[in-house]
Design a protein around this motif. Structure first.
Motif, PDB file in Angstrom:
ATOM      1  N   SER A  81       2.520   3.635  -2.554  1.00 15.83           N
ATOM      2  CA  SER A  81       1.102   3.870  -2.801  1.00 15.83           C
ATOM      3  C   SER A  81       0.295   2.873  -1.974  1.00 15.83           C
ATOM      4  O   SER A  81       0.841   1.878  -1.487  1.00 15.83           O
ATOM      5  CB  SER A  81       0.774   3.673  -4.285  1.00 15.83           C
ATOM      6  N   VAL A  82      -0.995   3.128  -1.841  1.00 14.68           N
ATOM      7  CA  VAL A  82      -1.870   2.200  -1.124  1.00 14.68           C
ATOM      8  C   VAL A  82      -1.889   0.849  -1.846  1.00 14.68           C
ATOM      9  O   VAL A  82      -1.832  -0.203  -1.216  1.00 14.68           O
ATOM     10  CB  VAL A  82      -3.295   2.775  -0.978  1.00 14.68           C
ATOM     11  N   GLU A  83      -1.962   0.880  -3.156  1.00 16.92           N
ATOM     12  CA  GLU A  83      -1.981  -0.361  -3.931  1.00 16.92           C
ATOM     13  C   GLU A  83      -0.717  -1.188  -3.677  1.00 16.92           C
ATOM     14  O   GLU A  83      -0.783  -2.393  -3.420  1.00 16.92           O
ATOM     15  CB  GLU A  83      -2.120  -0.053  -5.416  1.00 16.92           C
ATOM     16  N   ARG A  84       0.433  -0.534  -3.703  1.00 17.82           N
ATOM     17  CA  ARG A  84       1.703  -1.239  -3.475  1.00 17.82           C
ATOM     18  C   ARG A  84       1.802  -1.733  -2.029  1.00 17.82           C
ATOM     19  O   ARG A  84       2.298  -2.831  -1.778  1.00 17.82           O
ATOM     20  CB  ARG A  84       2.866  -0.317  -3.821  1.00 17.82           C
ATOM     21  N   LEU A  85       1.321  -0.928  -1.090  1.00 18.76           N
ATOM     22  CA  LEU A  85       1.306  -1.330   0.315  1.00 18.76           C
ATOM     23  C   LEU A  85       0.549  -2.649   0.476  1.00 18.76           C
ATOM     24  O   LEU A  85       1.033  -3.594   1.096  1.00 18.76           O
ATOM     25  CB  LEU A  85       0.649  -0.233   1.155  1.00 18.76           C
ATOM     26  N   ARG A  86      -0.609  -2.705  -0.114  1.00 18.47           N
ATOM     27  CA  ARG A  86      -1.430  -3.913  -0.011  1.00 18.47           C
ATOM     28  C   ARG A  86      -0.759  -5.099  -0.703  1.00 18.47           C
ATOM     29  O   ARG A  86      -0.759  -6.212  -0.180  1.00 18.47           O
ATOM     30  CB  ARG A  86      -2.813  -3.643  -0.589  1.00 18.47           C
ATOM     31  N   GLN A  87      -0.174  -4.875  -1.854  1.00 22.49           N
ATOM     32  CA  GLN A  87       0.518  -5.954  -2.569  1.00 22.49           C
ATOM     33  C   GLN A  87       1.689  -6.490  -1.752  1.00 22.49           C
ATOM     34  O   GLN A  87       1.877  -7.712  -1.639  1.00 22.49           O
ATOM     35  CB  GLN A  87       1.030  -5.460  -3.923  1.00 22.49           C
ATOM     36  N   ASP A  88       2.473  -5.584  -1.174  1.00 23.69           N
ATOM     37  CA  ASP A  88       3.625  -6.004  -0.369  1.00 23.69           C
ATOM     38  C   ASP A  88       3.174  -6.769   0.871  1.00 23.69           C
ATOM     39  O   ASP A  88       3.759  -7.789   1.228  1.00 23.69           O
ATOM     40  CB  ASP A  88       4.464  -4.792   0.039  1.00 23.69           C
TER      41      ASP A  88
END
Length: 104
Positions: A81-88
């Protein structure tokens, strides 16, 4: 009447130049349609670098699909997800953006 070609829509564009001169830049586009390289329908580039050197980059250029570059090494990336992409991405910036730089 001919159907109009839909265009990509910019979802996010952020660029920050930090006090130490490092640059963090995030760009995410929603594509008109999903493709085999981008089944989630997004095109993205998340970049962190300093002194002209890329330290961390997540992207999905055509023909390569989702992947990340960390300290000069390219690795596959499993997009969730976009949220997970940013977190990673942010976790890698914290992990590799400091004293772990490769020296020339």
């Amino acid at each position: 009447m001919a159907a109009r070609a839909r265009k990509a829509v910019l979802l996010l564009r952020e660029k920050v130049v930090r006090a130490d001169g490092s640059i963090v830049e995030l760009v995410i586009w929603r594509l008109p349609r999903a493709t085999s390289d981008r089944p989630h329908g997004l095109k993205y580039r998340l970049y962190f670098g300093r002194d002209g050197k890329c330290l961390v980059r997540y992207d999905n250029e055509a023909g390569k699909g989702d992947h990340r570059h960390v300290l000069g090494r390219e690795q596959p990336y499993a997009f969730v997800s976009v949220e997970r992409l940013r977190q990673d991405f942010e976790a890698d910036v914290r992990r590799y953006g400091g004293k772990h730089e490769k020296k020339d």
